[in-house]
Design an enzyme around this catalytic site. Structure first.
Site, PDB file in Angstrom:
ATOM      1  N   TYR A 123     -65.719  64.558   6.881  1.00  0.00           N
ATOM      2  CA  TYR A 123     -66.147  64.278   5.501  1.00  0.00           C
ATOM      3  C   TYR A 123     -67.325  65.174   5.115  1.00  0.00           C
ATOM      4  O   TYR A 123     -67.326  65.800   4.047  1.00  0.00           O
ATOM      5  CB  TYR A 123     -66.531  62.802   5.401  1.00  0.00           C
ATOM      6  CG  TYR A 123     -67.057  62.361   4.049  1.00  0.00           C
ATOM      7  CD1 TYR A 123     -66.189  62.039   3.024  1.00  0.00           C
ATOM      8  CD2 TYR A 123     -68.435  62.242   3.824  1.00  0.00           C
ATOM      9  CE1 TYR A 123     -66.671  61.608   1.791  1.00  0.00           C
ATOM     10  CE2 TYR A 123     -68.917  61.814   2.595  1.00  0.00           C
ATOM     11  CZ  TYR A 123     -68.030  61.498   1.585  1.00  0.00           C
ATOM     12  OH  TYR A 123     -68.509  61.079   0.363  1.00  0.00           O
ATOM     13  N   ALA A 124     -68.331  65.240   5.995  1.00  0.00           N
ATOM     14  CA  ALA A 124     -69.524  66.047   5.707  1.00  0.00           C
ATOM     15  C   ALA A 124     -69.133  67.508   5.465  1.00  0.00           C
ATOM     16  O   ALA A 124     -69.622  68.157   4.534  1.00  0.00           O
ATOM     17  CB  ALA A 124     -70.523  65.935   6.860  1.00  0.00           C
ATOM     18  N   ALA A 125     -68.219  68.017   6.304  1.00  0.00           N
ATOM     19  CA  ALA A 125     -67.796  69.415   6.157  1.00  0.00           C
ATOM     20  C   ALA A 125     -67.060  69.622   4.833  1.00  0.00           C
ATOM     21  O   ALA A 125     -67.251  70.638   4.152  1.00  0.00           O
ATOM     22  CB  ALA A 125     -66.901  69.813   7.330  1.00  0.00           C
ATOM     23  N   SER A 126     -66.234  68.640   4.449  1.00  0.00           N
ATOM     24  CA  SER A 126     -65.502  68.790   3.179  1.00  0.00           C
ATOM     25  C   SER A 126     -66.482  68.817   2.009  1.00  0.00           C
ATOM     26  O   SER A 126     -66.315  69.583   1.060  1.00  0.00           O
ATOM     27  CB  SER A 126     -64.477  67.663   2.998  1.00  0.00           C
ATOM     28  OG  SER A 126     -65.096  66.416   2.719  1.00  0.00           O
ATOM     29  N   LYS A 127     -67.530  68.000   2.072  1.00  0.00           N
ATOM     30  CA  LYS A 127     -68.488  67.941   0.962  1.00  0.00           C
ATOM     31  C   LYS A 127     -69.398  69.173   0.948  1.00  0.00           C
ATOM     32  O   LYS A 127     -69.807  69.631  -0.117  1.00  0.00           O
ATOM     33  CB  LYS A 127     -69.298  66.642   1.032  1.00  0.00           C
ATOM     34  CG  LYS A 127     -68.459  65.395   0.774  1.00  0.00           C
ATOM     35  CD  LYS A 127     -67.859  65.417  -0.631  1.00  0.00           C
ATOM     36  CE  LYS A 127     -67.127  64.138  -0.980  1.00  0.00           C
ATOM     37  NZ  LYS A 127     -66.597  64.141  -2.361  1.00  0.00           N
ATOM     38  N   ASN A 147     -63.620  63.823  -8.924  1.00  0.00           N
ATOM     39  CA  ASN A 147     -64.318  62.702  -8.282  1.00  0.00           C
ATOM     40  C   ASN A 147     -63.547  62.089  -7.106  1.00  0.00           C
ATOM     41  O   ASN A 147     -64.165  61.591  -6.160  1.00  0.00           O
ATOM     42  CB  ASN A 147     -64.573  61.622  -9.350  1.00  0.00           C
ATOM     43  CG  ASN A 147     -64.881  60.272  -8.746  1.00  0.00           C
ATOM     44  OD1 ASN A 147     -65.998  60.027  -8.281  1.00  0.00           O
ATOM     45  ND2 ASN A 147     -63.898  59.392  -8.704  1.00  0.00           N
ATOM     46  N   SER A 165     -71.839  65.006  -1.873  1.00  0.00           N
ATOM     47  CA  SER A 165     -72.379  63.843  -1.157  1.00  0.00           C
ATOM     48  C   SER A 165     -73.647  64.313  -0.455  1.00  0.00           C
ATOM     49  O   SER A 165     -73.757  65.500  -0.095  1.00  0.00           O
ATOM     50  CB  SER A 165     -71.388  63.356  -0.095  1.00  0.00           C
ATOM     51  OG  SER A 165     -72.057  62.549   0.868  1.00  0.00           O
TER      52      SER A 165
HETATM   53  P1  NAI Z   1     -63.699  54.841  -3.852  1.00  0.00           P
HETATM   54  O1  NAI Z   1     -62.974  54.904  -2.547  1.00  0.00           O
HETATM   55  O2  NAI Z   1     -64.250  53.542  -4.295  1.00  0.00           O
HETATM   56  O3  NAI Z   1     -62.763  55.435  -5.020  1.00  0.00           O
HETATM   57  C1  NAI Z   1     -62.100  56.658  -4.845  1.00  0.00           C
HETATM   58  C2  NAI Z   1     -60.893  56.713  -5.749  1.00  0.00           C
HETATM   59  O4  NAI Z   1     -60.243  57.970  -5.531  1.00  0.00           O
HETATM   60  C3  NAI Z   1     -59.864  55.606  -5.441  1.00  0.00           C
HETATM   61  O5  NAI Z   1     -59.449  54.986  -6.635  1.00  0.00           O
HETATM   62  C4  NAI Z   1     -58.744  56.360  -4.754  1.00  0.00           C
HETATM   63  O6  NAI Z   1     -57.455  55.788  -4.955  1.00  0.00           O
HETATM   64  C5  NAI Z   1     -58.848  57.723  -5.420  1.00  0.00           C
HETATM   65  N1  NAI Z   1     -58.221  58.778  -4.598  1.00  0.00           N
HETATM   66  C6  NAI Z   1     -58.500  59.086  -3.305  1.00  0.00           C
HETATM   67  N2  NAI Z   1     -57.703  60.068  -2.887  1.00  0.00           N
HETATM   68  C7  NAI Z   1     -56.894  60.377  -3.933  1.00  0.00           C
HETATM   69  C8  NAI Z   1     -55.856  61.317  -4.106  1.00  0.00           C
HETATM   70  N3  NAI Z   1     -55.465  62.134  -3.115  1.00  0.00           N
HETATM   71  N4  NAI Z   1     -55.238  61.381  -5.309  1.00  0.00           N
HETATM   72  C9  NAI Z   1     -55.606  60.554  -6.328  1.00  0.00           C
HETATM   73  N5  NAI Z   1     -56.581  59.656  -6.220  1.00  0.00           N
HETATM   74  C10 NAI Z   1     -57.222  59.559  -5.026  1.00  0.00           C
HETATM   75  O7  NAI Z   1     -64.842  55.941  -3.729  1.00  0.00           O
HETATM   76  P2  NAI Z   1     -66.208  56.154  -4.566  1.00  0.00           P
HETATM   77  O8  NAI Z   1     -67.307  55.604  -3.758  1.00  0.00           O
HETATM   78  O9  NAI Z   1     -66.034  55.759  -5.964  1.00  0.00           O
HETATM   79  O10 NAI Z   1     -66.323  57.746  -4.441  1.00  0.00           O
HETATM   80  C11 NAI Z   1     -66.072  58.652  -5.512  1.00  0.00           C
HETATM   81  C12 NAI Z   1     -66.577  60.021  -5.097  1.00  0.00           C
HETATM   82  O11 NAI Z   1     -67.969  59.969  -4.824  1.00  0.00           O
HETATM   83  C13 NAI Z   1     -65.910  60.554  -3.819  1.00  0.00           C
HETATM   84  O12 NAI Z   1     -65.691  61.943  -3.939  1.00  0.00           O
HETATM   85  C14 NAI Z   1     -66.955  60.265  -2.756  1.00  0.00           C
HETATM   86  O13 NAI Z   1     -66.828  61.127  -1.655  1.00  0.00           O
HETATM   87  C15 NAI Z   1     -68.243  60.479  -3.537  1.00  0.00           C
HETATM   88  N6  NAI Z   1     -69.381  59.810  -2.937  1.00  0.00           N
HETATM   89  C16 NAI Z   1     -69.438  58.437  -2.824  1.00  0.00           C
HETATM   90  C17 NAI Z   1     -70.551  57.843  -2.238  1.00  0.00           C
HETATM   91  C18 NAI Z   1     -70.690  56.352  -2.078  1.00  0.00           C
HETATM   92  O14 NAI Z   1     -71.662  55.906  -1.432  1.00  0.00           O
HETATM   93  N7  NAI Z   1     -69.821  55.525  -2.621  1.00  0.00           N
HETATM   94  C19 NAI Z   1     -71.681  58.650  -1.739  1.00  0.00           C
HETATM   95  C20 NAI Z   1     -71.505  60.075  -1.914  1.00  0.00           C
HETATM   96  C21 NAI Z   1     -70.402  60.611  -2.490  1.00  0.00           C
END
Ligand code: NAI
Length: 246
Positions: free
Chosen positions: A138-142, A74, A125
């Site tokens: 970001y889009a490319a990674s997803k 995640n 995503s």
């Molecule tokens: P967020 O930014 O609120 O939480 C992400 C968490 O991942 C944070 O606690 C951060 O510290 C942790 N993290 C990031 N890089 C890290 C690393 N290298 N090592 C360890 N921990 C790391 O993000 P959210 O919104 O909860 O997103 C979760 C997932 O859902 C992501 O993959 C995001 O791309 C995806 N997503 C989110 C959307 C949204 O609208 N919030 C929409 C589509 C996808």
């Protein structure tokens, strides 16, 4: 047990809480320190883009004779910049967490998941399927995550490990707030932007982290989704159903 990356906040935290509430043992991983974990959730601090840090986690699991039934990839980061303004270190930072770490953590988790006939759920995503300007890295990674989901489903299926992705639309987390604040001067206009975004979604609102967690739990649970693998489940309030040219 379920291992959930990015569990300190947002969707990862809600997923850890939902799994624990449904009787799972949960190990949350994040590079941030967390003060107040949901009940029943253990924590391991690591940067998932660092292979050695993840290898140390699986060494610890192995020494503990740990069982792993589900891996939720995640953790993610967003970059809101045009392609022309994005430099290579920014590109690498996004891809090392969003895509390369999905590969690394899954590879190291596989022996445990095979032993338990477990499952992987990756976070994609809607930007993997249709996107907007200024979010290309970001889009490319997803997009890569969805391709990797299919590739892992083929290679891991023989070991009894299912691999699927949940593909969220706009979800109310820090990441969304950071994305909305680009170019906006104050919190009031951010709130207007949030409302306007919700109004453009067929269900009339932004999603909650708990709604994404429910889809993740469904795809992780071998009793609920035992014959589903290689799939991407869109959870976006209907956003992608709308033709962008209408
Ligand atoms: P967020 O930014 O609120 O939480 C992400 C968490 O991942 C944070 O606690 C951060 O510290 C942790 N993290 C990031 N890089 C890290 C690393 N290298 N090592 C360890 N921990 C790391 O993000 P959210 O919104 O909860 O997103 C979760 C997932 O859902 C992501 O993959 C995001 O791309 C995806 N997503 C989110 C959307 C949204 O609208 N919030 C929409 C589509 C996808």
């Amino acid at each position: 047990m379920a291992l959930i990356t990015g569990a300190a906040r947002g969707i990862g935290r809600a997923t850890a809480a939902k799994f624990a509430a449904n009787g799972w043992e949960v190990l949350g991983v994040d590079r941030l320190e967390v003060a107040d974990l949901p009940d029943g959730v253990d924590f391991w601090r690591a940067d998932i883009s660092d292979r050695e840090a993840i290898a140390a986690l699986f060494d610890h699991l192995g020494q503990d004779r740990g069982r792993l039934d589900a891996l939720v990839n995640n953790a993610g980061v967003v970059l809101t910049k045009s392609i022309l303004e994005t430099n290579e270190s920014e590109w690498d930072r996004v891809h090392s967490t969003n895509l390369r770490a999905v590969f690394t953590v899954s590879q190291l988790a596989y022996p445990f998941l095979k032993a338990a006939k477990g499952a992987i759920v990756n976070l994609g995503s809607v930007h993997a399927l249709a996107t907007s300007p200024d979010i290309g890295a970001y889009a490319a990674s997803k997009g890569g995550v969805l391709a990797l989901t299919r590739a892992m489903a083929l290679e891991f299926g023989g070991g009894g490990v299912r691999v699927n992705a949940v593909v969220p639309g706009a979800v109310d987390t820090e990441m969304l707030r950071e994305g909305l604040s680009r170019g906006l001067q104050n919190a009031g206009s951010r709130e207007d932007e949030r409302r306007a975004l919700g109004a453009r979604i067929p269900l009339g609102r932004i999603g909650t982290p708990e709604e994404i967690a429910s889809a993740i739990l469904f795809l992780a649970d071998g009793q609920l989704s035992s014959y589903i693998t290689g799939q991407s489940l869109v959870v976006d309030g209907g956003a992608l159903a709308r033709l962008g040219t209408e």
